[in-house]
Design an enzyme around this catalytic site. Structure first.
Site, PDB file in Angstrom:
ATOM      1  N   ASN A  43     -34.270 -26.054 -39.199  1.00 18.93           N
ATOM      2  CA  ASN A  43     -33.261 -26.749 -39.998  1.00 18.93           C
ATOM      3  C   ASN A  43     -32.255 -27.346 -39.018  1.00 18.93           C
ATOM      4  OD1 ASN A  43     -31.244 -27.587 -41.689  1.00 18.93           O
ATOM      5  ND2 ASN A  43     -30.713 -25.536 -42.451  1.00 18.93           N
ATOM      6  N   LYS A  54     -29.839 -29.238 -39.606  1.00 17.12           N
ATOM      7  CA  LYS A  54     -28.495 -29.393 -40.197  1.00 17.12           C
ATOM      8  C   LYS A  54     -27.949 -30.785 -39.853  1.00 17.12           C
ATOM      9  CE  LYS A  54     -28.015 -24.414 -40.237  1.00 17.12           C
ATOM     10  NZ  LYS A  54     -27.167 -23.240 -40.163  1.00 17.12           N
ATOM     11  N   HIS A  83     -29.454 -23.739 -49.558  1.00 11.15           N
ATOM     12  CA  HIS A  83     -28.905 -23.184 -48.318  1.00 11.15           C
ATOM     13  C   HIS A  83     -27.465 -22.722 -48.561  1.00 11.15           C
ATOM     14  CE1 HIS A  83     -27.516 -22.805 -44.213  1.00 11.15           C
ATOM     15  NE2 HIS A  83     -28.785 -22.770 -43.850  1.00 11.15           N
ATOM     16  N   GLU A 119     -24.873 -22.983 -46.869  1.00 10.36           N
ATOM     17  CA  GLU A 119     -23.842 -23.982 -46.555  1.00 10.36           C
ATOM     18  C   GLU A 119     -23.660 -24.936 -47.732  1.00 10.36           C
ATOM     19  OE1 GLU A 119     -25.597 -25.155 -42.841  1.00 10.36           O
ATOM     20  OE2 GLU A 119     -25.041 -23.214 -41.995  1.00 10.36           O
ATOM     21  N   GLU A 129     -31.435 -15.540 -45.710  1.00 13.99           N
ATOM     22  CA  GLU A 129     -30.485 -15.855 -44.643  1.00 13.99           C
ATOM     23  C   GLU A 129     -29.150 -15.182 -44.957  1.00 13.99           C
ATOM     24  OE1 GLU A 129     -31.746 -19.772 -42.533  1.00 13.99           O
ATOM     25  OE2 GLU A 129     -30.447 -20.285 -44.196  1.00 13.99           O
ATOM     26  N   GLY A 163     -25.385 -18.836 -37.533  1.00 13.25           N
ATOM     27  CA  GLY A 163     -24.568 -19.520 -36.539  1.00 13.25           C
ATOM     28  C   GLY A 163     -23.558 -18.619 -35.858  1.00 13.25           C
ATOM     29  N   SER A 223     -29.323 -16.739 -36.744  1.00 16.40           N
ATOM     30  CA  SER A 223     -29.306 -16.424 -35.309  1.00 16.40           C
ATOM     31  C   SER A 223     -30.659 -15.923 -34.798  1.00 16.40           C
ATOM     32  CB  SER A 223     -28.179 -15.436 -34.981  1.00 16.40           C
ATOM     33  OG  SER A 223     -26.920 -15.997 -35.317  1.00 16.40           O
TER      34      SER A 223
HETATM   35  P1  13P Z   1     -28.754 -20.337 -37.069  1.00 24.25           P
HETATM   36  O1  13P Z   1     -30.177 -20.107 -36.602  1.00 24.25           O
HETATM   37  O2  13P Z   1     -28.035 -21.404 -36.295  1.00 24.25           O
HETATM   38  O3  13P Z   1     -27.998 -19.075 -37.233  1.00 24.25           O
HETATM   39  O4  13P Z   1     -28.897 -20.977 -38.564  1.00 24.25           O
HETATM   40  C1  13P Z   1     -29.727 -20.374 -39.477  1.00 24.25           C
HETATM   41  C2  13P Z   1     -29.828 -21.260 -40.654  1.00 24.25           C
HETATM   42  O5  13P Z   1     -28.882 -21.424 -41.400  1.00 24.25           O
HETATM   43  C3  13P Z   1     -31.094 -21.962 -40.886  1.00 24.25           C
HETATM   44  O6  13P Z   1     -31.123 -22.570 -42.138  1.00 24.25           O
END
Ligand code: 13P
Length: 251
Positions: A9, A11, A96, A98, A168, A174, A214
């Site tokens: 992803n 982002k 997601h 976010e 997640e 992150g 992560s």
């Molecule tokens: P990170 O791997 O940067 O923690 O992000 C995970 C994520 O949100 C994938 O959709």
């Protein structure tokens, strides 16, 4: 045997030029990826047609990060499931954290988005996961169960074949803090039991459940060794082809 998937992803990262280079670097290293492990990349909308050209003829599948909850028309700034399919997507990510947190993504909206994704022949990577305070209060199982029940329980067992679940935990995204393999396995097994109770064992056993948060080359092996973890949804580490491929090689 369930499908093993490592999905990147991206982002809101990379320019189109950088995205093309990243996709090319991933395709160039596909020989290193073990047989039976599928790769998916989810670039920003603006990159999709260009990245689709790079991926053409390779086994790497293209995904969007989101789609509209309406089929077409006067919805400024939105991108429909039909457009994503036409651009070459095989998947879209939905739900997601976010998007839930910053863009008001509710289960109700996700139900509409999922129906449109399916109508247009897209598979869905459906994200669930609890926030830090919810885990601290011991509510993580309830939160994840509710997220699944509100969106997936309206689907038929046949439609579930087009769903990949990504667990997640928000506190691991992150942050550099990964769920331990015990924590991740525990909730993945819970998700599978939840699916079994509603859809039956066959659907539960066939559903791919990814871990995200992560995940990186140094911890992927331990996570992927867990019986109910079928791969990863990778954020930061998917922006470097070497790291992304190293994660895929961790099976
Ligand atoms: P990170 O791997 O940067 O923690 O992000 C995970 C994520 O949100 C994938 O959709």
């Amino acid at each position: 045997m369930r499908n093993k998937i490592v999905a990147g992803n991206w982002k809101m990262n990379t320019t189109v030029t950088e995205g093309i280079a990243l996709a090319e670097a991933i395709v160039a290293r596909m020989d290193s990826v073990p047989a039976g492990v599928s790769l998916v990349v989810a670039p920003p909308f603006t990159h999709l047609t260009a990245v689709a050209k790079v991926l053409a003829g390779s086994p790497v599948a293209l995904s969007a990060q989101n789609c509209a909850d309406q089929p077409k028309g006067a919805y400024t700034g939105e991108v429909s499931a039909a457009m994503l399919k036409d651009a070459g997507c095989r998947y879209t990510i939905l739900g997601h954290s976010e998007r839930r947190e910053y863009y008001g993504e509710t289960s109700e909206k996700l139900v509409r988005k999922m129906a449109l994704a399916f109508e247009n022949g897209l598979k869905v990577i459906f994200c669930v996961g609890e926030k830090l305070e919810e885990r601290q209060e011991g509510r993580h199982f309830d939160v994840v169960q509710t997220q699944i029940a509100e969106v997936l329980f309206g689907l038929s067992p046949e439609e579930m074949a087009n769903i990949v679940i990504a667990y997640e935990p928000v506190w691991a995204i992150g942050t550099g803090v990964t769920a331990t393999s015990e924590q991740a396995q525990e909730i993945h097994a819970f998700i599978r039991r939840t699916l079994a109770a509603h859809f039956g064992e066959a659907v539960a056993e066939a559903t791919t459940i990814l871990y995200g948060g992560s995940c990186k080359p140094s911890n992927a092996k331990e996570l992927f060794a867990c019986p109910d973890i079928d791969g990863g949804l990778i954020g930061g580490a998917s922006l470097k082809a070497d790291d992304f491929i190293a994660i895929a090689m961790s099976f």
